[in-house]
Design an enzyme around this catalytic site. Structure first.
Site, PDB file in Angstrom:
ATOM      1  N   CYS A  64      79.727  63.218  46.728  1.00 37.26           N
ATOM      2  CA  CYS A  64      79.684  64.071  45.525  1.00 37.26           C
ATOM      3  C   CYS A  64      78.290  64.079  44.891  1.00 37.26           C
ATOM      4  CB  CYS A  64      80.717  63.580  44.521  1.00 37.26           C
ATOM      5  SG  CYS A  64      80.300  61.985  43.790  1.00 37.26           S
ATOM      6  N   ALA A 116      77.032  60.815  43.490  1.00 38.69           N
ATOM      7  CA  ALA A 116      76.533  59.918  44.546  1.00 38.69           C
ATOM      8  C   ALA A 116      75.079  60.253  44.888  1.00 38.69           C
ATOM      9  CB  ALA A 116      77.404  60.016  45.793  1.00 38.69           C
ATOM     10  N   ARG A 128      75.333  51.327  49.202  1.00 39.49           N
ATOM     11  CA  ARG A 128      74.232  51.868  49.993  1.00 39.49           C
ATOM     12  C   ARG A 128      73.215  50.752  50.186  1.00 39.49           C
ATOM     13  NH1 ARG A 128      69.895  55.125  48.118  1.00 39.49           N
ATOM     14  NH2 ARG A 128      69.169  56.670  49.596  1.00 39.49           N
ATOM     15  N   HIS A 153      70.689  65.240  44.135  1.00 41.93           N
ATOM     16  CA  HIS A 153      69.266  64.982  44.391  1.00 41.93           C
ATOM     17  C   HIS A 153      68.425  65.825  43.441  1.00 41.93           C
ATOM     18  CE1 HIS A 153      70.589  64.450  48.875  1.00 41.93           C
ATOM     19  NE2 HIS A 153      70.759  63.330  48.203  1.00 41.93           N
TER      20      HIS A 153
HETATM   21 FE1  CFM Z   1      67.663  61.730  52.659  1.00 45.40          FE
HETATM   22 FE2  CFM Z   1      69.361  61.324  54.349  1.00 45.40          FE
HETATM   23 FE3  CFM Z   1      69.972  61.479  51.732  1.00 45.40          FE
HETATM   24 FE4  CFM Z   1      68.558  59.385  52.718  1.00 45.40          FE
HETATM   25 FE5  CFM Z   1      70.902  57.939  52.916  1.00 45.40          FE
HETATM   26 FE6  CFM Z   1      71.649  59.907  54.557  1.00 45.40          FE
HETATM   27 FE7  CFM Z   1      72.307  60.077  51.983  1.00 45.40          FE
HETATM   28 MO1  CFM Z   1      73.408  58.330  53.528  1.00 45.40          MO
HETATM   29  S1  CFM Z   1      67.555  60.283  54.301  1.00 45.40           S
HETATM   30  S2  CFM Z   1      68.314  60.562  50.953  1.00 45.40           S
HETATM   31  S3  CFM Z   1      68.868  57.230  52.621  1.00 45.40           S
HETATM   32  S4  CFM Z   1      69.369  62.965  53.084  1.00 45.40           S
HETATM   33  S5  CFM Z   1      71.693  57.813  54.832  1.00 45.40           S
HETATM   34  S6  CFM Z   1      70.578  61.221  56.067  1.00 45.40           S
HETATM   35  S7  CFM Z   1      73.416  60.596  53.647  1.00 45.40           S
HETATM   36  S8  CFM Z   1      72.418  58.061  51.481  1.00 45.40           S
HETATM   37  S9  CFM Z   1      71.817  61.537  50.490  1.00 45.40           S
HETATM   38  C1  HCA Z   2      76.551  58.542  49.903  1.00 42.90           C
HETATM   39  C2  HCA Z   2      75.932  57.302  50.488  1.00 42.90           C
HETATM   40  C3  HCA Z   2      75.954  57.256  51.985  1.00 42.90           C
HETATM   41  C4  HCA Z   2      77.341  57.066  52.544  1.00 42.90           C
HETATM   42  C5  HCA Z   2      77.334  56.613  53.956  1.00 42.90           C
HETATM   43  C6  HCA Z   2      78.541  56.826  54.826  1.00 42.90           C
HETATM   44  C7  HCA Z   2      75.039  56.074  52.408  1.00 42.90           C
HETATM   45  O1  HCA Z   2      76.524  59.606  50.502  1.00 42.90           O
HETATM   46  O2  HCA Z   2      77.036  58.455  48.800  1.00 42.90           O
HETATM   47  O3  HCA Z   2      79.292  57.779  54.659  1.00 42.90           O
HETATM   48  O4  HCA Z   2      78.673  56.017  55.747  1.00 42.90           O
HETATM   49  O5  HCA Z   2      74.105  56.274  53.121  1.00 42.90           O
HETATM   50  O6  HCA Z   2      75.318  54.954  51.976  1.00 42.90           O
HETATM   51  O7  HCA Z   2      75.392  58.438  52.523  1.00 42.90           O
END
Ligand code: CFM
Ligand code: HCA
Length: 525
Positions: free
Chosen positions: A44, A47, A78, A176
């Site tokens: 969401c 998150a 995370r 983001h």
């Molecule tokens: Fe960028 Fe990502 Fe993300 Fe990320 Fe992550 Fe991710 Fe995420 Mo999980 S590099 S910031 S550190 S888009 S692993 S592929 S999904 S938390 S929002």
């Molecule tokens: C998030 C965090 C997450 C979840 C990872 C997963 C992460 O999206 O809120 O589904 O295994 O990197 O911790 O992307």
């Protein structure tokens, strides 16, 4: 893979399912709502804001205004590691929340939030407090921003809020953007003191999962490049307030932080370009590009020396692993950048990515930034504030003269240059946006990849179907995987996973007899 769906669903999913053409990437439907009933891997907006972009700031105290579950979910789930300075409390280990109950839903939660901020301040005396709104807060209309402003006046520290209600966007991605806006408005530019170093940069879009940022930082330091701030991995409040003093922003995860890179360029004149430190070849390419930007013989020579040293150690490990992994296949379904970045690591090992997709990225992350002007802004994106930024009359400073830029560009150098995932994938590989649970099962049945990189929600389904799954969000408690040293960790890990025979012994529990037999129905006495 789509056969099972009703017609309307099939039609919509088909726009998110493509056979790739790297020469001329086809248009993909991305950043649209998930169809109700489909099991998505997305998260969401809360998150994306609290968990991903601003959450990793370790000396900012984070308060979730909402029911306890939202706060619990974001409590160290995370793997964004941090080593705060000795003596300083690591707030990332805490979970702070207003614990909203029915009373607040009915009568409003602003008073409880104000009390929570005062209480947190009294106990911890932090430099800054960030407040995050969850779904019910938006639904009942609590004004968190006024509460924060009043608390800021009362307590004399920086306090600001994020309207990042979970439902605000179609995924984490909206979070983001909201986080970028808030960090830019409330933190960036508060302190004009630059670090004392010749080549000063920020690393944007790197979150220190499993220690990746530490690996990149130490590599850059070896080359003589100084990182003022990594947004946002192992970062302090004070580093964010000074990050506008650098001469270059490099962007690792384009999806989560392109907004910040653009805003800093407009307001302070800091140019940016895309890098990738996942994969040895791309790490070397990224270092060379930074050296080219600074246009210093000393730096260029040092970068070449470091690459030669690192590759001398890595090459035998890579060649050994390649002898066993060459020709094996991978499928990657992760967030908004790793499904692209990790293809480079697999390529280093001689492995091919046959299918890949993001959970929540936008068309530019697939097709390249060239398509930006053609992306239609829908109602969901319009919901997110687009802040207008102008050059700071006192602090804007062009980092290069027009002549210097022209010379760089004449040599093939590009700024603001993300080309996206599809240009680097082979022809006719599968590109799938927001893949569903059902589609992953079908993908395994039809394509039988040797390894799948994804997240926790799909991991055990994949493994029960006899395919190893490497979590590319948390790294399964492993890592780091960034830079040359991280690449060696990854090669060894994947070698172990794709070459063990254990997966062939797995029979999905639902294919055999249940181990726990159904209990006989008890007849009432
Ligand atoms: Fe960028 Fe990502 Fe993300 Fe990320 Fe992550 Fe991710 Fe995420 Mo999980 S590099 S910031 S550190 S888009 S692993 S592929 S999904 S938390 S929002
Ligand atoms: C998030 C965090 C997450 C979840 C990872 C997963 C992460 O999206 O809120 O589904 O295994 O990197 O911790 O992307």
């Amino acid at each position: 893979m789509l056969k099972i769906y009703p017609d309307k669903t099939k039609k919509k999913r088909a726009k998110q399912f493509l056979l790739n053409d790297p020469e001329n990437p086809p248009q993909i439907a991305a950043n649209t709502r998930t169809i109700p009933g489909i099991i998505t891997q997305r998260g969401c907006t809360y998150a994306g804001c609290r968990g991903v972009v601003i959450g990793p700031m370790h000396d900012v105290l984070h308060i979730t205004h909402g029911p306890i579950g939202c706060s619990f979910y974001s409590w160290q789930t995370r793997r964004n590691l941090a080593r705060p300075t000795p003596g300083q409390i690591n707030y990332l280990q805490y979970s702070m929340t207003t614990d909203m109950m029915e009373d607040e839903i009915i009568f409003g939660g602003e008073k409880k939030l104000a009390a929570a901020i005062r209480e947190a301040y009294r106990i911890f005396k932090p430099k800054a407090i960030a407040v995050y709104a969850t779904c019910p807060v938006g639904l009942i209309g609590d004004d968190i921003h006024t509460v924060c402003r009043l608390a800021k006046e009362e307590l004399g520290i920086n306090i600001f809020g994020f309207s990042c209600e979970g439902y605000k966007g179609v995924s984490q991605s909206a979070g983001h953007h909201i986080a970028n806006n808030g960090v830019f408005k409330h933190m960036v530019g508060l302190d004009d003191t630059p670090d004392d170093a010749e080549f000063r940069i920020n690393m944007l879009g790197e979150y220190n999962i499993g220690g990746d940022a530490w690996e990149i930082d130490s590599l850059l330091r070896k080359c003589g490049i100084h990182v003022t701030a990594t947004l946002s991995g192992d970062i302090s409040y004070e580093q964010v307030t000074r990050c506008h003093t650098v001469d270059l922003n490099i962007v690792q995860c384009h999806r989560s932080i392109n907004y910040m890179a653009d805003m800093m360029e407009k307001k302070f004149g800091i140019p940016w370009f895309k890098v990738n430190f996942i994969g040895a070849e791309t790490t070397a390419k990224s270092l060379r590009k930074i050296a080219k930007y600074f246009d210093s013989k000393k730096l260029t020579d040092r970068v070449e020396e470091v690459i030669a040293q690192e590759m001398a150690v890595l090459r035998p490990i890579r060649d050994d692993v390649r002898s066993r992994c060459q020709g094996k296949t991978a499928a990657l379904f992760v967030g908004g950048s790793r499904a692209h970045h990790y293809q480079d690591l697999f390529r280093d090992m001689g492995m091919k990515t046959i299918a890949a997709g993001y959970e929540f990225a936008h068309r530019d992350d697939y097709e390249g930034r060239a398509v930006l002007p053609t992306i239609k802004i829908d109602a969901d994106s319009r919901n997110i504030e687009e802040i207008s930024v102008e050059a700071d009359p006192r602090r804007f400073r062009a980092r290069k003269t027009p002549e210097q830029n022209a010379a760089l560009e004449a040599g093939g150098f590009t700024y603001k240059d993300y080309e996206g995932m599809m240009k680097e994938m082979s022809k006719n590989t599968l590109v799938i946006d927001d893949i569903s649970h059902h589609e992953i099962e079908k993908l395994i049945e039809i394509y039988k990849p040797d390894v799948i990189g994804s997240g926790i929600k799909e991991k055990f389904i994949i493994e029960k179907l006899g395919v190893p799954c490497k979590q590319l969000h948390s790294y399964d408690y492993g890592g780091p995987y960034a830079a040359f040293t991280g690449a060696a960790n990854f090669y060894k890990e994947i070698d172990r996973m794709v070459n063990t025979k254990v997966w062939k012994l797995v029979t999905a529990p639902w294919k055999g007899d249940p181990t726990v037999p159904a209990r006989p129905v008890l007849k009432p006495k």
